[in-house]
Design a protein around this motif. Structure first.
Motif, short mmCIF file in Angstrom:
data_model
loop_
_atom_site.label_atom_id
_atom_site.label_comp_id
_atom_site.label_asym_id
_atom_site.label_seq_id
_atom_site.Cartn_x
_atom_site.Cartn_y
_atom_site.Cartn_z
N LEU A 10 0.79 -1.18 0.10
CA LEU A 10 0.01 -0.17 -0.14
C LEU A 10 1.00 1.18 -0.03
O LEU A 10 0.54 2.36 -0.73
CB LEU A 10 -0.76 0.14 1.06
N LYS A 11 1.93 1.13 0.85
CA LYS A 11 2.76 2.52 0.96
C LYS A 11 3.59 2.58 -0.40
O LYS A 11 3.89 3.79 -0.75
CB LYS A 11 3.79 2.16 2.00
N PHE A 14 0.55 4.22 -2.87
CA PHE A 14 -0.04 5.41 -2.32
C PHE A 14 0.80 6.34 -1.38
O PHE A 14 0.34 7.31 -1.01
CB PHE A 14 -1.30 4.99 -1.60
N VAL A 18 -1.55 6.83 3.00
CA VAL A 18 -1.68 5.30 3.64
C VAL A 18 -1.71 5.83 5.10
O VAL A 18 -0.70 6.31 5.91
CB VAL A 18 -0.84 4.40 3.44
N TRP A 26 -6.08 -0.34 7.18
CA TRP A 26 -5.50 0.77 6.22
C TRP A 26 -6.45 1.62 5.64
O TRP A 26 -7.42 0.81 5.35
CB TRP A 26 -4.48 -0.08 5.35
N VAL A 28 -6.79 4.55 2.94
CA VAL A 28 -5.72 5.43 1.91
C VAL A 28 -6.85 6.42 1.04
O VAL A 28 -7.96 5.98 0.85
CB VAL A 28 -5.52 4.44 0.57
N THR A 30 -6.83 9.77 -0.80
CA THR A 30 -6.14 10.68 -1.71
C THR A 30 -7.11 11.76 -2.40
O THR A 30 -8.27 11.68 -1.89
CB THR A 30 -5.56 10.01 -2.98
#
Length: 188
Positions: A10-11, A14, A18, A26, A28, A30
């Motif tokens: 994920l990191k 994104f 995150v 988690w 996310v 944006t």
């Protein structure tokens, strides 16, 4: 996949968008999308969720959404929960690979970006096919059907009476296109 792999992937995708509100979840967020990634309490199942639209917006298209679940959404699904239409992916963590995880994320982003446009287009096509079938059953030709639709717009039976001439012509052009495209495909 292990928790660390999920978090790292994920990191990678994104970056700083995150957050991990708990060890097994988690978020996310944006400027364009919000994703939730959740593990079951025992860590055996992963669920990825993306909110798409409100239930009220999705309700007219439930048939098309269910058909998409059967034919088009592949490993992801549409689902309803708490008056929201969600894109959902669920998979057992033990057999989940990074490739599967990345593909699911991509598919969910795609469902989100499509919103209701794809199912709306299917809905419209179904209705146009119904109009063609009815017109053919009444013995109308394509030209007669187009004339009737144009007359309905002129009389205000269809469309908005305050719609400008350019907007009305664009709408009628869309009707012409769809009727011509589908006419030969529909049996009376």
């Amino acid at each position: 996949m292990k928790v660390e792999e999920i978090s790292d992937t994920l990191k990678e995708m994104f970056g700083s968008a995150v957050e991990s509100p708990s060890p097994n979840s988690w978020q996310v967020e944006t400027q364009t999308i919000r994703l939730l990634v959740l593990l079951s309490d025992d860590g055996s199942w992963l669920r990825i969720l993306v909110p798409i639209v409100s239930f009220k917006e999705a309700e007219p298209f439930l048939q098309q959404l269910l058909e998409a679940n059967f034919d088009a959404t592949q490993e992801t699904r549409y689902a309803l929960h708490e008056n929201v239409l969600w894109g959902v992916f669920q998979h057992g963590c033990e057999s989940l690979t990074k490739v599967d995880f990345l593909q699911a994320l991509g598919r969910l982003v795609s469902l989100y970006e499509q919103g209701l446009s794809e199912v709306f287009n299917q809905f419209v096509e179904l209705r146009v096919r119904q109009i063609i079938k009815a017109a053919k059953q009444m013995g109308q030709s394509l030209e007669m059907t187009l004339q009737n639709i144009e007359r309905f717009y002129q009389e205000g039976v269809m469309g908005d009476m305050e719609q400008g001439a350019a907007s009305r012509e664009a709408t009628l052009e869309a009707w012409r296109y769809q009727l011509q495209r589908l006419w030969s495909q529909v049996d009376p």
